[in-house]
Design a protein around this motif. Sequence first.
Motif, PDB file in Angstrom:
ATOM      1  N   THR A 100       0.836  -1.190   0.000  1.00  0.00           N
ATOM      2  CA  THR A 100       0.000   0.000   0.000  1.00  0.00           C
ATOM      3  C   THR A 100       0.872   1.241   0.000  1.00  0.00           C
ATOM      4  O   THR A 100       2.082   1.167   0.268  1.00  0.00           O
ATOM      5  N   SER A 126      -4.546   8.604  -4.544  1.00  0.00           N
ATOM      6  CA  SER A 126      -4.889   9.305  -3.303  1.00  0.00           C
ATOM      7  C   SER A 126      -3.715  10.179  -2.855  1.00  0.00           C
ATOM      8  O   SER A 126      -2.592  10.056  -3.348  1.00  0.00           O
ATOM      9  N   SER A 173     -10.206  -2.401  -8.828  1.00  0.00           N
ATOM     10  CA  SER A 173      -9.699  -1.086  -8.419  1.00  0.00           C
ATOM     11  C   SER A 173     -10.872  -0.247  -7.952  1.00  0.00           C
ATOM     12  O   SER A 173     -12.017  -0.495  -8.346  1.00  0.00           O
ATOM     13  N   PRO A 174     -10.611   0.776  -7.132  1.00  0.00           N
ATOM     14  CA  PRO A 174     -11.710   1.662  -6.721  1.00  0.00           C
ATOM     15  C   PRO A 174     -12.412   2.314  -7.909  1.00  0.00           C
ATOM     16  O   PRO A 174     -13.614   2.549  -7.882  1.00  0.00           O
ATOM     17  N   PRO A 208      -8.324  -0.600  -0.585  1.00  0.00           N
ATOM     18  CA  PRO A 208      -8.976   0.582  -1.155  1.00  0.00           C
ATOM     19  C   PRO A 208     -10.208   0.233  -1.992  1.00  0.00           C
ATOM     20  O   PRO A 208     -11.226   0.941  -1.938  1.00  0.00           O
ATOM     21  N   THR A 209     -10.115  -0.860  -2.742  1.00  0.00           N
ATOM     22  CA  THR A 209     -11.260  -1.293  -3.553  1.00  0.00           C
ATOM     23  C   THR A 209     -12.404  -1.742  -2.656  1.00  0.00           C
ATOM     24  O   THR A 209     -13.573  -1.422  -2.900  1.00  0.00           O
ATOM     25  N   ARG A 211     -13.033  -0.694   0.351  1.00  0.00           N
ATOM     26  CA  ARG A 211     -13.639   0.507   0.949  1.00  0.00           C
ATOM     27  C   ARG A 211     -14.603   1.178  -0.019  1.00  0.00           C
ATOM     28  O   ARG A 211     -15.681   1.657   0.379  1.00  0.00           O
TER      29      ARG A 211
END
Length: 247
Positions: A100, A126, A173-174, A208-209, A211
């Motif tokens: 990360t 981010s 991925s997000p 992250p994905t 979330r």
Amino acid sequence: MSKPTVAVLRPDDNRIDEAVEYLRSRGVSPVADPMLSVRPTGAMPAAADYYVFTSRTGVQIAVDQDWQPGRATVCAVGQQTASALRDSGVAVDVVPSTFTSAGLVDELATEISGATVEIARSAHGSKVLIHGLESASADVHETQLYRLGRPETAGRSVSLAIDGQLDGILFTSPRTVDHFFEIATEQADVTGLKRGLEEAVIGAIGAPTARAIRANGLEVDITPEAVDFEQLADLTIQEVRNGASTR
């Protein structure tokens, strides 16, 4: 017994083809629904003491522009990013044990005071990495190598999900999550989407994905330990089959 139907939302390049081939090899009926298109900006990484890459796509774009690290320290977030660098003939000096941005900050924090750090990545990263490195007194610069758009053809998986026809879905991925729910919103049927996915196994490739999925009101069933597509697919398929055997 019919084959499980699993949707995969990888970018519209060779990654979606590789994903479909892998899912078929695992006895699954894949639904290929690319949710991302890669659009290079034409920018080049700037000269620096440290280079940070966060994706295979960023590596490929930089290498295609004849980027060379010189004597700089090269850092990769994730093993896939590191492999892409090595496959391109670039030695990788730092790969954080936690794949990360925060993990990389922890890895570099004690050695980058006063150093220039170039983050070469997408336009959608981010601020965690930038803020963390600046807090360690580095001189940080970000080059946005590419943007991620939504292909005009995207949406087949959304329609199937609304109809309750998916056994599993793989978010990688997000941004794929964002585009998936944008399409559902445009169809004015987010409620139907959530209802249709109640019995489906939802896999997220990383934290992250996961979330992003939860932020849109869905539960996440699978998040592999490593940010690795094959591991994500295997665990999701296993859970789909376990669920089928108990129904």
